[in-house]
Design a protein around this motif. Structure first.
Motif, PDB file in Angstrom:
ATOM      1  N   THR A 229      -0.026   8.752  -6.279  1.00 45.38           N
ATOM      2  CA  THR A 229      -1.380   9.232  -6.562  1.00 45.38           C
ATOM      3  C   THR A 229      -1.850   8.727  -7.916  1.00 45.38           C
ATOM      4  OG1 THR A 229      -0.475  11.185  -7.614  1.00 45.38           O
ATOM      5  CG2 THR A 229      -1.110  11.411  -5.305  1.00 45.38           C
ATOM      6  N   GLY A 230      -3.160   8.667  -8.044  1.00 52.44           N
ATOM      7  CA  GLY A 230      -3.773   8.423  -9.341  1.00 52.44           C
ATOM      8  C   GLY A 230      -3.507   7.056  -9.928  1.00 52.44           C
ATOM      9  N   ALA A 231      -3.873   6.908 -11.198  1.00 52.75           N
ATOM     10  CA  ALA A 231      -3.738   5.642 -11.904  1.00 52.75           C
ATOM     11  C   ALA A 231      -2.262   5.396 -12.223  1.00 52.75           C
ATOM     12  CB  ALA A 231      -4.548   5.720 -13.187  1.00 52.75           C
ATOM     13  N   PRO A 232      -1.910   4.133 -12.500  1.00 59.36           N
ATOM     14  CA  PRO A 232      -0.523   3.836 -12.857  1.00 59.36           C
ATOM     15  C   PRO A 232      -0.049   4.685 -14.038  1.00 59.36           C
ATOM     16  CG  PRO A 232      -1.748   1.820 -12.525  1.00 59.36           C
ATOM     17  CD  PRO A 232      -2.741   2.932 -12.461  1.00 59.36           C
ATOM     18  N   LYS A 233       1.242   4.954 -14.018  1.00 63.24           N
ATOM     19  CA  LYS A 233       1.831   5.819 -15.041  1.00 63.24           C
ATOM     20  C   LYS A 233       2.564   4.964 -16.056  1.00 63.24           C
ATOM     21  CE  LYS A 233       4.487   7.428 -11.702  1.00 63.24           C
ATOM     22  NZ  LYS A 233       4.240   7.542 -10.299  1.00 63.24           N
ATOM     23  N   GLY A 234       2.395   5.289 -17.327  1.00 61.77           N
ATOM     24  CA  GLY A 234       3.130   4.571 -18.368  1.00 61.77           C
ATOM     25  C   GLY A 234       4.436   5.292 -18.639  1.00 61.77           C
ATOM     26  N   LEU A 235       5.514   4.764 -18.086  1.00 62.37           N
ATOM     27  CA  LEU A 235       6.797   5.437 -18.302  1.00 62.37           C
ATOM     28  C   LEU A 235       7.313   5.145 -19.693  1.00 62.37           C
ATOM     29  CD1 LEU A 235       7.975   4.791 -14.760  1.00 62.37           C
ATOM     30  CD2 LEU A 235       7.866   7.050 -15.810  1.00 62.37           C
TER      31      LEU A 235
ATOM     32  N   SER B 158      -8.993   3.407  -4.234  1.00 57.59           N
ATOM     33  CA  SER B 158     -10.057   3.707  -5.195  1.00 57.59           C
ATOM     34  C   SER B 158     -10.777   2.430  -5.615  1.00 57.59           C
ATOM     35  CB  SER B 158      -9.553   4.556  -6.360  1.00 57.59           C
ATOM     36  OG  SER B 158      -8.973   3.765  -7.340  1.00 57.59           O
ATOM     37  N   ALA B 159     -10.062   1.294  -5.586  1.00 60.48           N
ATOM     38  CA  ALA B 159     -10.744   0.018  -5.837  1.00 60.48           C
ATOM     39  C   ALA B 159     -11.784  -0.242  -4.739  1.00 60.48           C
ATOM     40  CB  ALA B 159      -9.732  -1.123  -5.887  1.00 60.48           C
TER      41      ALA B 159
ATOM     42  N   VAL C 248     -18.396   0.643   1.112  1.00 55.49           N
ATOM     43  CA  VAL C 248     -17.272   1.411   1.632  1.00 55.49           C
ATOM     44  C   VAL C 248     -17.523   2.917   1.548  1.00 55.49           C
ATOM     45  CG1 VAL C 248     -14.796   1.871   1.396  1.00 55.49           C
ATOM     46  CG2 VAL C 248     -15.697  -0.436   0.966  1.00 55.49           C
ATOM     47  N   ALA C 249     -17.559   3.531   2.733  1.00 54.72           N
ATOM     48  CA  ALA C 249     -17.696   4.983   2.746  1.00 54.72           C
ATOM     49  C   ALA C 249     -16.323   5.612   2.567  1.00 54.72           C
ATOM     50  CB  ALA C 249     -18.302   5.439   4.069  1.00 54.72           C
ATOM     51  N   GLU C 250     -15.348   4.993   3.216  1.00 54.46           N
ATOM     52  CA  GLU C 250     -14.005   5.553   3.158  1.00 54.46           C
ATOM     53  C   GLU C 250     -13.002   4.437   3.444  1.00 54.46           C
ATOM     54  OE1 GLU C 250     -12.460   9.866   4.344  1.00 54.46           O
ATOM     55  OE2 GLU C 250     -13.348   8.731   5.989  1.00 54.46           O
ATOM     56  N   ALA C 251     -11.850   4.520   2.806  1.00 52.21           N
ATOM     57  CA  ALA C 251     -10.833   3.499   3.042  1.00 52.21           C
ATOM     58  C   ALA C 251      -9.474   4.157   3.078  1.00 52.21           C
ATOM     59  CB  ALA C 251     -10.868   2.453   1.935  1.00 52.21           C
ATOM     60  N   ALA C 252      -8.613   3.639   3.960  1.00 53.66           N
ATOM     61  CA  ALA C 252      -7.226   4.119   3.995  1.00 53.66           C
ATOM     62  C   ALA C 252      -6.324   2.895   3.999  1.00 53.66           C
ATOM     63  CB  ALA C 252      -6.988   4.958   5.238  1.00 53.66           C
ATOM     64  N   VAL C 253      -5.345   2.911   3.122  1.00 52.47           N
ATOM     65  CA  VAL C 253      -4.459   1.766   2.959  1.00 52.47           C
ATOM     66  C   VAL C 253      -3.049   2.162   3.387  1.00 52.47           C
ATOM     67  CG1 VAL C 253      -3.423   0.205   1.265  1.00 52.47           C
ATOM     68  CG2 VAL C 253      -5.829   0.866   1.053  1.00 52.47           C
ATOM     69  N   VAL C 254      -2.439   1.309   4.202  1.00 61.39           N
ATOM     70  CA  VAL C 254      -1.037   1.536   4.584  1.00 61.39           C
ATOM     71  C   VAL C 254      -0.281   0.215   4.511  1.00 61.39           C
ATOM     72  CG1 VAL C 254      -1.575   3.470   6.141  1.00 61.39           C
ATOM     73  CG2 VAL C 254      -1.468   1.127   7.061  1.00 61.39           C
ATOM     74  N   GLY C 255       1.032   0.314   4.510  1.00 63.91           N
ATOM     75  CA  GLY C 255       1.852  -0.890   4.562  1.00 63.91           C
ATOM     76  C   GLY C 255       2.246  -1.175   6.003  1.00 63.91           C
ATOM     77  N   TYR C 256       2.527  -2.446   6.307  1.00 63.54           N
ATOM     78  CA  TYR C 256       3.073  -2.784   7.631  1.00 63.54           C
ATOM     79  C   TYR C 256       4.148  -3.857   7.410  1.00 63.54           C
ATOM     80  CZ  TYR C 256       0.435  -7.172   7.498  1.00 63.54           C
ATOM     81  OH  TYR C 256      -0.041  -8.407   7.148  1.00 63.54           O
TER      82      TYR C 256
ATOM     83  N   ILE D  28     -11.850  -7.980  -0.398  1.00 58.81           N
ATOM     84  CA  ILE D  28     -10.585  -8.521  -0.923  1.00 58.81           C
ATOM     85  C   ILE D  28     -10.767  -8.859  -2.400  1.00 58.81           C
ATOM     86  CG2 ILE D  28      -9.004 -10.498  -0.783  1.00 58.81           C
ATOM     87  CD1 ILE D  28      -9.434 -10.409   2.288  1.00 58.81           C
ATOM     88  N   GLN D  29     -11.892  -9.485  -2.704  1.00 63.91           N
ATOM     89  CA  GLN D  29     -12.210  -9.813  -4.103  1.00 63.91           C
ATOM     90  C   GLN D  29     -12.255  -8.568  -4.978  1.00 63.91           C
ATOM     91  OE1 GLN D  29     -11.372 -13.007  -4.393  1.00 63.91           O
ATOM     92  NE2 GLN D  29     -12.206 -12.425  -6.397  1.00 63.91           N
ATOM     93  N   GLN D  30     -12.837  -7.542  -4.411  1.00 61.92           N
ATOM     94  CA  GLN D  30     -12.978  -6.284  -5.140  1.00 61.92           C
ATOM     95  C   GLN D  30     -11.607  -5.741  -5.577  1.00 61.92           C
ATOM     96  OE1 GLN D  30     -15.722  -4.437  -5.896  1.00 61.92           O
ATOM     97  NE2 GLN D  30     -14.684  -2.531  -6.488  1.00 61.92           N
ATOM     98  N   VAL D  31     -10.643  -5.797  -4.657  1.00 61.85           N
ATOM     99  CA  VAL D  31      -9.302  -5.293  -4.976  1.00 61.85           C
ATOM    100  C   VAL D  31      -8.631  -6.207  -6.000  1.00 61.85           C
ATOM    101  CG1 VAL D  31      -7.029  -4.725  -4.053  1.00 61.85           C
ATOM    102  CG2 VAL D  31      -9.070  -4.209  -2.722  1.00 61.85           C
ATOM    103  N   ARG D  32      -8.809  -7.512  -5.820  1.00 61.12           N
ATOM    104  CA  ARG D  32      -8.206  -8.459  -6.777  1.00 61.12           C
ATOM    105  C   ARG D  32      -8.782  -8.258  -8.165  1.00 61.12           C
ATOM    106  NH1 ARG D  32      -5.816 -13.331  -4.350  1.00 61.12           N
ATOM    107  NH2 ARG D  32      -6.458 -14.426  -6.216  1.00 61.12           N
ATOM    108  N   LYS D  33     -10.055  -7.943  -8.205  1.00 57.41           N
ATOM    109  CA  LYS D  33     -10.706  -7.750  -9.498  1.00 57.41           C
ATOM    110  C   LYS D  33     -10.225  -6.458 -10.161  1.00 57.41           C
ATOM    111  CE  LYS D  33     -15.195  -6.353 -11.218  1.00 57.41           C
ATOM    112  NZ  LYS D  33     -14.686  -4.983 -11.335  1.00 57.41           N
ATOM    113  N   ASP D  34     -10.118  -5.433  -9.374  1.00 57.28           N
ATOM    114  CA  ASP D  34      -9.754  -4.131  -9.930  1.00 57.28           C
ATOM    115  C   ASP D  34      -8.293  -4.071 -10.337  1.00 57.28           C
ATOM    116  OD1 ASP D  34     -11.697  -2.005 -10.121  1.00 57.28           O
ATOM    117  OD2 ASP D  34     -10.095  -0.731  -9.322  1.00 57.28           O
ATOM    118  N   ILE D  35      -7.423  -4.632  -9.530  1.00 60.90           N
ATOM    119  CA  ILE D  35      -5.986  -4.505  -9.794  1.00 60.90           C
ATOM    120  C   ILE D  35      -5.390  -5.851 -10.193  1.00 60.90           C
ATOM    121  CG2 ILE D  35      -3.752  -3.817  -8.843  1.00 60.90           C
ATOM    122  CD1 ILE D  35      -5.326  -1.978  -6.926  1.00 60.90           C
TER     123      ILE D  35
END
Ligand code: WTA
Length: 649
Positions: A269-275, A535-536, A543-551, A581-588
């Motif tokens: 959850t949330g933003a990356p954590k600084g350990l 969130s990106a 985008v009204a809603e997005a769900a991300v999963v791994g495959y 796709i650009q949006q995600v690359r830009k954000d992360i």
């Protein structure tokens, strides 16, 4: 477990010369668990202390009071341990072998040279006003200056925060603000696979974002001489600033529990954590694991192919090998450039003895066939290692047979950014290998398998992987947010550290990591939070809603599969997919590039509105027959629509 896994028993010749054979491993392990105080007091002697610790372990995993301290009255300096104490015996020996992206480019840096240059960088940082406890952000290519900068921070007691070079300006900004860094060290460009990446431009862009005006200085390593913008008030060249400095810089006396570095990682959850990792316990653990897991012997060339931007690079390119006076190889490029034989060619060129890499790299080479290895002999290799994700037995066997020519044990090492060093792995002189299993815990590590109700399962079992007690290398907190640290790791089950991984333990007591049980993806060995990617995406108007999963993905281990519900004003199109796709690359950053986007008129939700990711994962994996109970869905017909238009059939 129905089928018997193939076992590769420890070879007698290997065990005879190893740091630990089976009997030694068992005796040491038992002592580490029964008497951690005495065990770790002895192990701390591998470091040079300014003040020897007398209080060894003082740790609590109690959710009301998570407090982790090791060697708390000890004092030392990490850079002095990695450099100064080796000068008398091996000042002229190679500390770092640097192999450039271009096969014609390489350098050897001796301990004496690394010592002097590190001191100069430390003095430069001091000139910029950096002192004990200040944070410094590094966003650098894989060049020796990165190791120098890390060690220079350690020398003066500054806390480094290294950001992987594949992250975007937004991600940099988030981390600079999180760490409140007044100084950033970067390079004009990095070079990977013949391509230039504009690191300085990315930093410039990051520093236009809110809150980043905390950064006063940007020190720039000239790597390519490429075109960059220059901001006189804050930019300085690394060489101009560093060359003029004195070659000596006193090492600051640090308490064992003073912070050494912050490293950001993704959670569910949330933003990356600084350990937050600290000084004495981390270095003891990095040094000890490097010696025992890789059976490292003085004079050997050790090559970890990770990037210094990840924990693997921190512990096994820089701190572990250098604490042990070893020779560490740092490779700037990518395994597939200029050809797929590059890894083997580097092994031959620098006579590498130990090669530590990621399953995704192995699978990428394997996909090109055995011939990829014909351009090299690799006779110098003695041991192989993997990290970052589960390794499938086929890739393991290929690595063993083709790369290691059936001569080299493979240590499959399970651990996490939070752990500081390797936690579960077969010590190569002690433990029989099973392809796909990380096997047995390291000294001092008490893994357990828990069911979802928090019961510890005994014997052969499958469930969630937890660690019952503290070990010296573990992160102490999340930078600036101890509550989040407690909530993330110590509140799922009280009194134990929850890893976020699932596992099973077989009848021999060997651990098999089955992957994350939370919403964290592992794409090519890179950790990513589905929530971050979502969130990106929702930041885009369409985008009204997005769900991300791994495959499951043949090479990357996991791919990123995205379901997007559009707002009424937008029409689905390939153009829009590209934009997202650009949006995600830009954000992360480019490492988070989505593999698949499926338009979803709506998402499967429970009546209380919770997205049922289990179903989305199954559809993405093309396992549509085993969807399980969907009767709790608010509108079960949504599922048919998604199945019909799924991308991965
Ligand atoms: C996964 C990397 C199976 C695991 C050092 C863990 C592994 C996450 C292995 C941590 C392994 C790492 N076998 N899975 N040998 N090593 N993982 O923080 O899911 O980047 O939780 O640390 O990678 O990734 P991180």
């Amino acid at each position: 477990m129905s089928e018997q896994p193939q076992v590769h028993p420890v070879r007698d010749e290997f065990a005879a010369n190893a740091w630990a054979d089976k009997a030694q491993y068992e005796a040491m392990y038992q002592r580490s668990i029964e008497d951690p105080q005495a065990f770790w007091a002895e192990q701390a002697e591998r470091l040079e202390w300014i003040k020897t610790p007398t209080r060894i372990k003082n740790t609590s995993f109690d959710r009301d009071n998570v407090d982790i301290r090791w060697f708390e009255d000890g004092e030392l300096n990490v850079a002095a341990n990695c450099l100064d104490r080796h000068l008398a015996h091996r000042g002229g020996e190679t500390a770092i072998i640097w192999e450039g992206d271009d096969p014609a480019d390489s350098r050897h840096i001796t301990y004496a040279e690394l010592y002097e240059r590190t001191n100069q960088v430390a003095n430069a940082l001091k000139e910029m006003g950096v002192g004990k406890g200040d944070t410094v952000t590094l966003y650098m290519p894989m060049v020796p200056e990165a190791a120098m900068a890390m060690l220079a921070c350690a020398r003066i007691g500054a806390v480094h925060s290294v950001i992987f070079g594949g992250f975007s300006p937004d991600a940099i900004a988030q981390r600079v603000v999180g760490a409140q860094s007044r100084v950033i060290i970067t390079a004009d460009e990095s070079v990977r696979g013949g391509k230039h990446v504009p690191l300085k431009d990315n930093v410039d862009a990051a520093l236009t974002r809110d809150g980043t005006d905390v950064c006063e200085h940007v020190m720039v390593v000239k790597r390519t001489g490429g075109d960059i913008d220059w901001h006189d008030h804050r930019d300085t060249w690394f060489h101009t600033m560093v060359d003029k400095q004195a070659l000596e810089c006193p090492a600051e006396t640090m308490n064992a529990e003073d912070p050494l570095f912050i490293l950001y990682t993704s959670g569910s959850t949330g933003a990356p954590k600084g350990l937050k990792h600290t000084t004495g316990g981390y270095l003891t653990y990095a040094s000890m694991t490097h010696q025992y897991v890789f059976d490292y012997k003085p004079g050997e060339v050790f090559w970890c192919t990770a990037d210094v931007g990840w924990i693997t690079g921190h512990s096994y390119i820089v701190y572990g090998p250098l604490a042990n006076g070893g020779t560490t190889l740092m490779f700037e490029g990518v395994p597939t450039y200029p050809s797929h034989g590059r890894i083997g060619e580097i092994v031959d060129k620098h006579q590498v003895n130990i090669l530590y890499t990621a399953p995704t790299a192995i699978r990428a080479l394997m996909a090109h066939g055995d011939e990829t290895m014909h351009s090299s002999h690799r006779d110098s290799l003695r041991l192989l290692g993997t990290v970052g994700e589960p390794i499938n037995p086929e890739a393991w066997e290929w690595f063993y047979r083709v790369v290691g020519k059936e001569r080299c044990p493979i240590v499959d090492t399970w651990w996490q950014t939070e752990n500081g060093g390797i936690m579960i792995a077969p010590l190569p002189g002690a433990i029989d290998l099973k392809p796909g299993s990380a096997t047995k815990p390291f000294f001092g590590v008490r893994p357990a398998v828990m069911d979802s109700d928090g019961n510890v399962l005994e014997g052969q079992a499958e469930g969630n992987l937890v660690i019952l007690d503290s070990w010296p290398g573990q992160a102490r907190s999340i930078w600036g947010d101890h509550e989040r640290f407690v909530n993330t790791y110590f509140s799922t089950y009280d009194g134990v550290y929850f890893t976020g991984d699932g596992c099973r333990r077989d009848t021999d007591g060997d651990y098999w990591i089955t992957g994350r049980v939370d919403d964290v993806l592992n794409v090519s060995g890179h950790r990513m939070g589905t929530a971050e990617i979502e969130s990106a995406l929702v930041a885009h108007d369409a985008v009204a809603e997005a769900a991300v999963v791994g495959y499951p993905h043949d090479i990357k281990g996991q791919g990123i599969y995205i379901y997007v519900t559009l707002t009424d004003d937008y029409e689905a199109s390939d153009e829009l997919k590209k934009e997202l796709i650009q949006q995600v690359r830009k954000d992360i950053g480019p490492i988070a590039s989505p593999d698949v986007i499926q338009w979803a008129p709506s998402l499967p939700k429970t009546r209380s509105g919770k997205i049922m990711r289990r179903i989305l994962r199954k559809i993405a994996a093309n396992e549509c027959d085993g969807l399980g109970d969907i009767s709790t869905l608010a509108d079960p017909s949504v599922v048919d629509e998604l199945i019909e238009h799924r991308a991965n059939r």
